[in-house]
Motif scaffolding. Structure first.
Motif, mmCIF file in Angstrom:
data_model
loop_
_atom_site.group_PDB
_atom_site.id
_atom_site.type_symbol
_atom_site.label_atom_id
_atom_site.label_comp_id
_atom_site.label_asym_id
_atom_site.label_seq_id
_atom_site.Cartn_x
_atom_site.Cartn_y
_atom_site.Cartn_z
ATOM 1 N N PRO A 1 -24.581 10.803 10.538
ATOM 2 C CA PRO A 1 -24.203 11.588 11.731
ATOM 3 C C PRO A 1 -24.201 10.751 13.010
ATOM 4 N N GLU A 2 -25.151 9.823 13.120
ATOM 5 C CA GLU A 2 -25.221 9.008 14.346
ATOM 6 C C GLU A 2 -24.030 8.057 14.449
ATOM 7 N N LEU A 3 -23.746 7.357 13.355
ATOM 8 C CA LEU A 3 -22.653 6.386 13.363
ATOM 9 C C LEU A 3 -21.303 7.077 13.576
ATOM 10 N N MET A 4 -21.108 8.199 12.898
ATOM 11 C CA MET A 4 -19.844 8.924 13.040
ATOM 12 C C MET A 4 -19.720 9.487 14.462
ATOM 13 N N GLY A 5 -20.855 9.879 15.023
ATOM 14 C CA GLY A 5 -20.854 10.409 16.397
ATOM 15 C C GLY A 5 -20.493 9.355 17.432
ATOM 16 N N CYS A 6 -20.801 8.083 17.117
ATOM 17 C CA CYS A 6 -20.428 6.992 18.036
ATOM 18 C C CYS A 6 -18.984 6.559 17.832
ATOM 19 N N THR A 7 -18.379 6.982 16.719
ATOM 20 C CA THR A 7 -17.021 6.540 16.387
ATOM 21 C C THR A 7 -15.978 7.616 16.670
ATOM 22 N N PHE A 8 -16.326 8.860 16.383
ATOM 23 C CA PHE A 8 -15.382 9.972 16.538
ATOM 24 C C PHE A 8 -15.969 11.020 17.501
ATOM 25 N N PRO A 9 -15.116 11.910 18.003
ATOM 26 C CA PRO A 9 -15.594 12.895 18.993
ATOM 27 C C PRO A 9 -16.352 14.052 18.328
ATOM 28 N N LEU A 10 -17.590 13.815 17.924
ATOM 29 C CA LEU A 10 -18.377 14.815 17.210
ATOM 30 C C LEU A 10 -19.532 15.320 18.061
ATOM 31 N N SER A 11 -19.795 16.601 17.949
ATOM 32 C CA SER A 11 -20.971 17.182 18.602
ATOM 33 C C SER A 11 -22.227 16.672 17.901
ATOM 34 N N ASP A 12 -23.290 16.384 18.664
ATOM 35 C CA ASP A 12 -24.542 15.976 18.012
ATOM 36 C C ASP A 12 -25.530 17.135 17.934
ATOM 37 N N LYS A 13 -25.029 18.345 18.193
ATOM 38 C CA LYS A 13 -25.928 19.501 18.174
ATOM 39 C C LYS A 13 -26.165 19.988 16.749
ATOM 40 N N ARG A 14 -27.369 20.441 16.498
ATOM 41 C CA ARG A 14 -27.727 20.992 15.191
ATOM 42 C C ARG A 14 -26.801 22.138 14.816
ATOM 43 N N GLU A 15 -26.509 23.008 15.770
ATOM 44 C CA GLU A 15 -25.699 24.198 15.452
ATOM 45 C C GLU A 15 -24.269 23.828 15.056
ATOM 46 N N ASP A 16 -23.842 22.593 15.347
ATOM 47 C CA ASP A 16 -22.479 22.162 15.016
ATOM 48 C C ASP A 16 -22.444 21.224 13.804
ATOM 49 N N THR A 17 -23.589 21.017 13.148
ATOM 50 C CA THR A 17 -23.664 20.024 12.078
ATOM 51 C C THR A 17 -24.045 20.701 10.758
ATOM 52 N N PHE A 18 -23.172 20.518 9.755
ATOM 53 C CA PHE A 18 -23.339 21.206 8.473
ATOM 54 C C PHE A 18 -23.317 20.210 7.328
ATOM 55 N N ILE A 19 -23.884 20.657 6.193
ATOM 56 C CA ILE A 19 -23.818 19.834 4.985
ATOM 57 C C ILE A 19 -23.472 20.733 3.800
ATOM 58 N N ALA A 20 -22.662 20.189 2.894
ATOM 59 C CA ALA A 20 -22.301 20.943 1.691
ATOM 60 C C ALA A 20 -21.991 19.955 0.581
ATOM 61 N N GLY A 21 -21.902 20.463 -0.636
ATOM 62 C CA GLY A 21 -21.573 19.577 -1.739
ATOM 63 C C GLY A 21 -21.421 20.344 -3.025
#
Lengths: 281, 239
Positions: free
Chosen positions: B95-115
């Motif tokens: 999440p940190e690396l992608m957040g520095c590369t793409f326009p991603l929110s770093d908020k918990r409420e905007d971050t999901f995981i699935a599989g």
């Protein structure tokens, strides 16, 4: 440095375009942005050329290492922005807006859009700035290329002088200045140039097509010009085109750099030229 | 839709690794996207979801970035003896690396995981244990591993232990909201059912669904759309 391979849907091109990008992701802090070099390939090229035929990765990593002075006095104070590089595939379209019209080969309306000009000057810049951590400042935005890409970089920078603060051209295939008898390959044959330019004979004296005339017009209009770097191999058959442009800029009093270096129309020279361009960013 | 392959150096894995990323192209200047980290199953890699499902098409209406990492056959666990910290990689570095590369929110409420399968089990496990990072976690045909599986012993794979760990964290820690979906002919049906019953007894708010289907891509391709609707119910009509 992260290597990205991106497929993006381009409205200007009416198709999906592939590009590669170098982004110093691991080194970036949240919210940090990079300078950007849009790097253009030559005819018969693709997004892969600059990566596979030069040491671009290692050269850019070294360049970015010098952006941060962490060793000398123990402080990690930044000396400048790091650099990201964007390398799209651009076919053989001379980075031009290919007009709609009769396709001389297929004899059908040339309905598909291939607006390389708007793609490179507008859409690509906006899209990569929106998706990647790139600075929006003119002085942080550069465009450069080799051969057809040299013509494309200079012309795009002159069409969009508010976007690009630097234009670099290597071994420039200034197509509007070719002698007709020198146009011997399929991609600069009359048929192909007719598709790209509509009326190629007219394009030769059009101040929106011919790089030298574009410079002259921009000078007369008082446009703020980008920093200009030109280079050509000493043994390059296209050398007279770059020399003539250099002399014309000199006579107009337009600030620019022109360099020559041993080499022909070949990757060893373009790798050298890339190094010279990186030093100037 | 931009489809991206990204090669990069991972500190948590101590090697270069590859991820696929799906980004909407109509991101507005300054907009921050929600993020779904979507995990593949055992035997797969970062290309699985693109190759075997229509995720790129289904995600179009959502202002969502989808990150598809390569988890090898690791069950997305930490392996200190090998110097490979997959859970750290997924829940922190990525999440940190992608957040520095793409326009991603770093908020918990905007971050999901699935599989799916191995990745479903890992998504649920990280939803329990890394609720500080993820607000929602969804598992399809989840491989909810238990301590009895010898090869995973000692690496923190047990789903009930992960629940206890999450439960014991100090407030304001919250576990992610869970979504579990499984096929009626899936051999993992019973361990999923048992975990669902356990969550009910514990009074944990979650979604549990059983549908016709087995442990295969027909099921995962069909029901990843339920996952997207669960993650972003407000976006169901698209933007």
């Amino acid at each position: 440095m992260a290597i990205l391979h991106m497929d993006i849907e381009s409205a200007a091109m009416g198709r999906t375009v592939t590009l590669s990008a170098y982004v110093p992701s691991e080194a970036l802090k949240e919210g940090e942005t990079c300078k950007t070099l849009y790097l253009l390939h030559g005819v018969q090229g693709s997004y892969m050329n600059w990566l596979t035929a030069t040491n671009l990765f290692r050269m850019t990593a070294s360049h970015n290492a010098t952006c941060v002075d962490s060793s000398k006095n123990g402080s990690a104070e930044k000396q400048g922005k790091r650099l990201a590089i964007i390398i799209p595939s651009a076919g053989n379209g001379f980075y031009h807006q290919i007009p709609h019209g009769e396709d001389p080969v297929w004899q059908v309306p040339f309905a598909h859009k291939h607006d390389y000009q708007r793609f490179f000057g507008e859409e690509l810049v906006e899209l990569t700035r929106n998706l990647l951590p790139l600075s929006r400042l003119r002085e942080d935005t550069a465009i450069a290329g080799l051969s057809m890409g040299g013509y494309g970089a200079l012309r795009t920078a002159l069409l969009y002088p508010e976007t690009f603060g630097f234009a670099g051209g290597l071994s420039n295939a200034l197509i509007t200045r070719y002698a007709d008898e020198a146009r011997t390959s399929f991609y600069n044959s009359d048929e192909v140039l007719q598709v790209i330019f509509g009326d190629f004979q007219k394009a030769k004296t059009d101040p929106k097509e011919d790089v030298e005339l574009m410079f002259r017009k921009a000078l007369e209009a008082g446009t703020t010009l980008p920093r200009v770097y030109l280079a050509c191999g000493e043994q390059d058959p296209l050398r007279p085109l770059s020399v003539n442009l250099h002399r014309a800029l000199e006579s107009m009093g337009i600030p620019h750099e022109y360099e020559e270096h041993p080499g022909s129309h070949e990757w060893a020279f373009w790798e050298w030229g890339l190094g010279r361009i990186l030093e100037r960013l | 839709m931009a489809v991206i392959q990204m090669d990069f150096m991972s500190g948590a894995l101590q090697r270069w690794t590859t991820a696929q990323i799906l980004l909407p192209e109509d991101v507005k200047k300054g907009e921050k996207l929600k993020t779904l980290i979507l995990l593949h199953g055992n035997g797969g890699n970062h290309t699985d979801w693109l190759n075997y499902s229509n995720i790129a098409r289904y995600v179009r209406p959502y202002p969502l970035a989808v990150i598809l990492p390569d988890g090898d056959n690791s069950y997305y666990l930490n392996f200190p003896e090998r110097g490979e910290y997959y859970e750290e990689f997924i829940a922190k570095e990525l999440p940190e690396l992608m957040g520095c590369t793409f326009p991603l929110s770093d908020k918990r409420e905007d971050t999901f995981i699935a599989g799916l399968s191995m990745g479903g089990g890992a998504a649920i496990r990280m939803g329990l244990r890394r609720g500080d990072v993820f607000s929602k976690a969804a598992g399809l045909s989840s491989g909810l591993t238990v301590q009895a599986e010898a090869r995973m012993v000692g690496h923190g794979s047990d789903i009930y232990a992960a629940y206890e760990e999450g439960k014991q964290k100090e407030p304001p820690y919250e576990m992610a909201r869970l979504f579990l979906s499984i096929g009626e002919e899936d051999p993992l049906l019973h361990i999923n059912r048992r975990f669902h019953t356990f969550l009910e007894k514990e009074g944990v708010d979650h979604v549990y669904e059983e549908h016709p289907g087995a442990h295969n891509w027909d099921f995962w391709d069909g029901h990843i759309r339920d996952v997207l609707a669960f993650l972003m119910p407000e976006e169901k009509e698209g933007r």
